[in-house]
Design an enzyme around this catalytic site. Sequence first.
Site, PDB file in Angstrom:
ATOM      1  N   SER A 300       0.796  -1.217   0.000  1.00  0.00           N
ATOM      2  CA  SER A 300       0.000   0.000   0.000  1.00  0.00           C
ATOM      3  C   SER A 300       0.835   1.276   0.000  1.00  0.00           C
ATOM      4  CB  SER A 300      -0.987  -0.024   1.161  1.00  0.00           C
ATOM      5  OG  SER A 300      -2.125   0.742   0.851  1.00  0.00           O
ATOM      6  N   ASP A 311       8.235   5.304 -11.614  1.00  0.00           N
ATOM      7  CA  ASP A 311       7.647   5.933 -12.801  1.00  0.00           C
ATOM      8  C   ASP A 311       8.397   7.196 -13.204  1.00  0.00           C
ATOM      9  OD1 ASP A 311       5.819   3.925 -12.941  1.00  0.00           O
ATOM     10  OD2 ASP A 311       4.043   5.182 -12.670  1.00  0.00           O
ATOM     11  N   LYS A 325      -1.411  -4.230  -2.821  1.00  0.00           N
ATOM     12  CA  LYS A 325      -2.577  -3.645  -2.143  1.00  0.00           C
ATOM     13  C   LYS A 325      -2.833  -2.265  -2.727  1.00  0.00           C
ATOM     14  CE  LYS A 325      -5.700  -2.664   0.922  1.00  0.00           C
ATOM     15  NZ  LYS A 325      -5.977  -1.343   0.364  1.00  0.00           N
TER      16      LYS A 325
END
Length: 445
Positions: A300, A311, A325
């Site tokens: 998470s 990214d 998650k």
Amino acid sequence: MPRKIPLVFAGAIFGFASMVTVQIAASSENNPDRDGGGVYRQLAIFGDIFERVRTQYFTPPDEKKLIENAINGMLTSLDPHSSYMNAEAAKDMRASTKGEFGGLGLEVTMENDLIRVIAPIDDTPASKAGILAGDQIIKINGVDIRGQTLSETVEKMRGEAGTILKLTLIRKGIDKPIELSVIRAIIKVKAVRYRVDKDIGYVRIIQFTEQTYNNLKKAIADIQSKVPDNKLKGYVLDLRLNPGGLLDQAVSVSDAFLNKGEIVSTRGREKKDVMRFDAHSGDLTRGKPIFVLINGGSASAAEIVAGALQDHRRATILGTQSFGKGSVQSIIPLGENGALRLTTALYYTPLGRSIQGKGIAPDITIEQPLPNALKDYDVNYGESELKGHIKGNEEDKRGSGSAAYVPKNPKDDVQLNEALKLLRGKISNITVPQNSKNSVANLKN
């Protein structure tokens, strides 16, 4: 219109494996009676059954427990992370986000009527007793926990410091249940730990609590005071076995290493239900190379950080597939009756990747060998294995998760030592290429 406070939770603390947006009120506008009078007829059936159980069962039942179990039965039929928290459980959740609470030091979730360990917190009674990620708790003080709610079982594990709790565990690969006696303690979670490894700063984020960003800032400043800038090769950010925590802290930690761009977005049921969180100018590390370590215990909030830095090509991700998650839970306060935790959205990385059931794939996959004592134990697990989990947009047959194990001794830590070695001389050989699918430059507008 309801008033929404975007705070709060993006992790897996005592089963609260979730990203949270607190919603103060519910809106009938968003809850239309699509079934006409059908819903009310079903509620009438429920009321009739409840009354018959209350008045005709052979012994007087606990009415409060009946209702709580009925509510949780409804919510757990949706997904593993939606549930009802009574007043005590809601209080515990608020305490856990502050980084100090009483108990054993476990992050857990509910799976198949059993408590599954996401990760034991370092230097806590649970960790010292040998409880491992992936273990399932089947009995507490000799009493079978099947049929109990997550809140009930967590409450049983809490207690006065110094008292003994007996746990019965089952572990994949081990034929017989494991019996452990654990002494409760006041758990004061140190959100960040760090050290200098010659010319490299090592920073481990254990949880995303209210202190995480400030602790991280102090850690980096202290490392920089000990190693001259021209000598400092870079940083290792260790997110392994990190179950998550507060969303705002995950955003702040990501922002600490970025100068601009989106960090994470959440997307709900309606097209308009989108929230975006962006970075601000100012990189605490002054652009130094960063390696981020992840494994099956990175969940998470930890995945938000790893996904954002990956990214933006700000860091190289090393290790194994993360937990996966990626669903968002809203915590809806119910006054003195506790709170409702309800899945309302999924979160996405800057490139628009959904992590739900997929996880973050490392740029460099390095497996961590298991010690002989764990060779027969299956330490691989992830969100995609949870019964009733929401299937992610990018989830495939491989699923999410991986081994959730980190050696106590840094000398035995293959993943860490590989990152240190690469930082000390092979950066050009492992940097994610410009045409990588993980490059922000390839993001379509």
